[in-house]
Motif scaffolding. Structure first.
Motif, PDB file in Angstrom:
ATOM      1  N   THR A 198       0.782  -1.146  -0.071  1.00 53.88           N
ATOM      2  CA  THR A 198      -0.065   0.037  -0.016  1.00 53.88           C
ATOM      3  C   THR A 198       0.889   1.360  -0.047  1.00 53.88           C
ATOM      4  N   PRO A 232      -3.913  -0.998  -2.277  1.00 51.29           N
ATOM      5  CA  PRO A 232      -4.382  -0.738  -1.065  1.00 51.29           C
ATOM      6  C   PRO A 232      -5.972  -1.317  -0.770  1.00 51.29           C
ATOM      7  N   GLY A 233      -6.419  -1.307   0.252  1.00 44.95           N
ATOM      8  CA  GLY A 233      -7.797  -1.974   0.241  1.00 44.95           C
ATOM      9  C   GLY A 233      -7.789  -3.435   0.745  1.00 44.95           C
ATOM     10  N   GLY A 290      -6.881   7.029   7.345  1.00 45.49           N
ATOM     11  CA  GLY A 290      -7.196   6.465   5.990  1.00 45.49           C
ATOM     12  C   GLY A 290      -8.033   5.327   6.201  1.00 45.49           C
ATOM     13  N   ARG A 291      -8.060   4.351   5.330  1.00 48.26           N
ATOM     14  CA  ARG A 291      -8.554   2.984   5.405  1.00 48.26           C
ATOM     15  C   ARG A 291      -8.387   2.567   6.625  1.00 48.26           C
ATOM     16  N   ILE A 292      -6.875   2.345   6.949  1.00 49.27           N
ATOM     17  CA  ILE A 292      -6.399   1.410   8.073  1.00 49.27           C
ATOM     18  C   ILE A 292      -6.767   2.078   9.468  1.00 49.27           C
ATOM     19  N   LEU A 323      -5.697  -5.300   2.286  1.00 52.54           N
ATOM     20  CA  LEU A 323      -4.739  -5.466   3.536  1.00 52.54           C
ATOM     21  C   LEU A 323      -5.284  -4.661   4.625  1.00 52.54           C
ATOM     22  N   THR A 324      -6.256  -3.657   4.469  1.00 52.96           N
ATOM     23  CA  THR A 324      -6.805  -2.769   5.543  1.00 52.96           C
ATOM     24  C   THR A 324      -7.398  -3.580   6.840  1.00 52.96           C
TER      25      THR A 324
END
Ligand code: GLV
Ligand code: GLV
Length: 322
Positions: free
Chosen positions: A79, A100-101, A158-160, A103-104
């Motif tokens: 990511t 990305p996405g 962010g996503r994580i 592995l969030t």
């Protein structure tokens, strides 16, 4: 027939996808990080159409020169893409993609594994048992701290970061405060989260979890001064990029009880670890494995391959980094 170079063996899923397209796939035969000169040597004059690279590969003008002008894309199997000179790629019309996405959730789980490990002293306790020091239940043996009803400070939403906040609030009844360059009012509503300046997040939190990308503006974001703002009882968790934390300052803060503990998956001088950290009991260390589950690494492989296929078939890859 397009030719793809992969800088190190990755899970099969993506390699299969590329081969099924009829592409010629060459994988670095050694299961070792390629030294810079080795990477350049491996691709120079070979006319690869795409390179699938890792966060351990430094990709800059010299590497683009070696790859040659027919090479359309460098697909990063990560990511984070601080290992790639994106501005240089843009100048040359080379596409850069990341993963990305997928592995969030895994990185968020690992963040909790670290948070629980340091607060419940899991690594210390494991060492204790193996050293045959356990002589029976005791009221004050290895006392830790609860996550329950504590405040988590998320730096980088962010996503994580959002996923970590979700687990914290919904799963552990924690309160969430956060700092990001952008405010997210929808998130605040959904998780009763409070937006605050970095300084206030550091002052208020019992656990600080870092989820920012590595940029000039985030390098040493956690330095001696900011560590002093944290509570003496606070824990610092980092699953983002090592250089976001000044490791010498962290070692000093941990040794001098300026903060209570830390858990790191990433390191400032990876793979080297600041030696002072290794001697401390109040830190848990994992070797940059926050996304390392069989499920997620396989998805990352497939996503990196999908980015390459889209690019080589003349479409915009789904994870083009701008
Ligand atoms: C891992 O560190 C990643 O950025 O995917
Ligand atoms: C990673 O995918 C993030 O946006 O945090």
């Amino acid at each position: 027939m397009p030719k793809i170079y992969i800088t190190r063996m990755i899970p099969e899923s993506g390699i299969e996808m590329l081969k099924n397209k009829g592409y010629e796939v060459v994988v670095n035969p050694e299961d070792l990080v390629l030294m810079r000169e080795e990477l350049i040597e491996a691709i120079k004059g070979k006319n690869y159409d795409a390179v699938l690279c890792l966060l351990t590969d430094e990709i800059d003008a010299k590497v683009f020169d070696a790859a040659g002008p027919q090479c359309k894309i460098f697909a990063n199997y990560a990511t984070g893409f601080n290992n790639i000179d994106v501005a240089e790629a843009k100048k040359r019309n080379v596409m850069i993609t990341n993963t990305p996405g997928v592995l969030t959730n895994t990185v968020a789980e690992h963040t909790f594994a670290l948070m629980l490990a340091i607060a419940h002293r899991i690594a210390e306790a494991d060492k204790f048992v193996r050293a045959l020091k356990y002589q029976g239940w005791a009221p004050r043996l290895l006392l830790g701290n609860d996550l329950f009803e504590k405040t988590i400070g998320i730096i980088g939403l962010g996503r994580i970061g959002s996923r970590v906040a979700r687990h914290a609030v919904k799963g552990f009844d924690m309160k969430a405060v956060y700092y990001d360059v952008k405010r997210n009012e929808e998130f605040e509503k959904e998780f009763s989260a409070v937006y605050a300046p970095l300084e206030d997040v550091l002052k208020q939190s019992d656990f600080i979890s870092i989820h920012v990308p590595l940029l000039d503006s985030t390098r040493h974001l956690i330095n001696a001064e900011n560590l002093k703002l944290m509570k003496f009882s606070a824990y610092l968790i980092n699953t983002s990029r090592g250089p976001v934390v000044d490791e010498a300052a962290l070692a000093y803060a941990l040794a001098n009880k300026i903060i209570k503990g830390a858990a790191l998956d990433v390191f400032e001088f990876e793979p080297n670890i600041t030696p002072e950290l290794l001697a401390l009991d109040n830190i848990v260390l994992t070797p940059h494995i926050a996304s390392a589950t069989e499920e997620t690494r396989s998805k990352m492989s497939a996503l990196a391959a999908a980015n390459i296929i889209e690019a080589l078939e003349g479409r915009t890859p789904p994870n083009l980094v701008e």
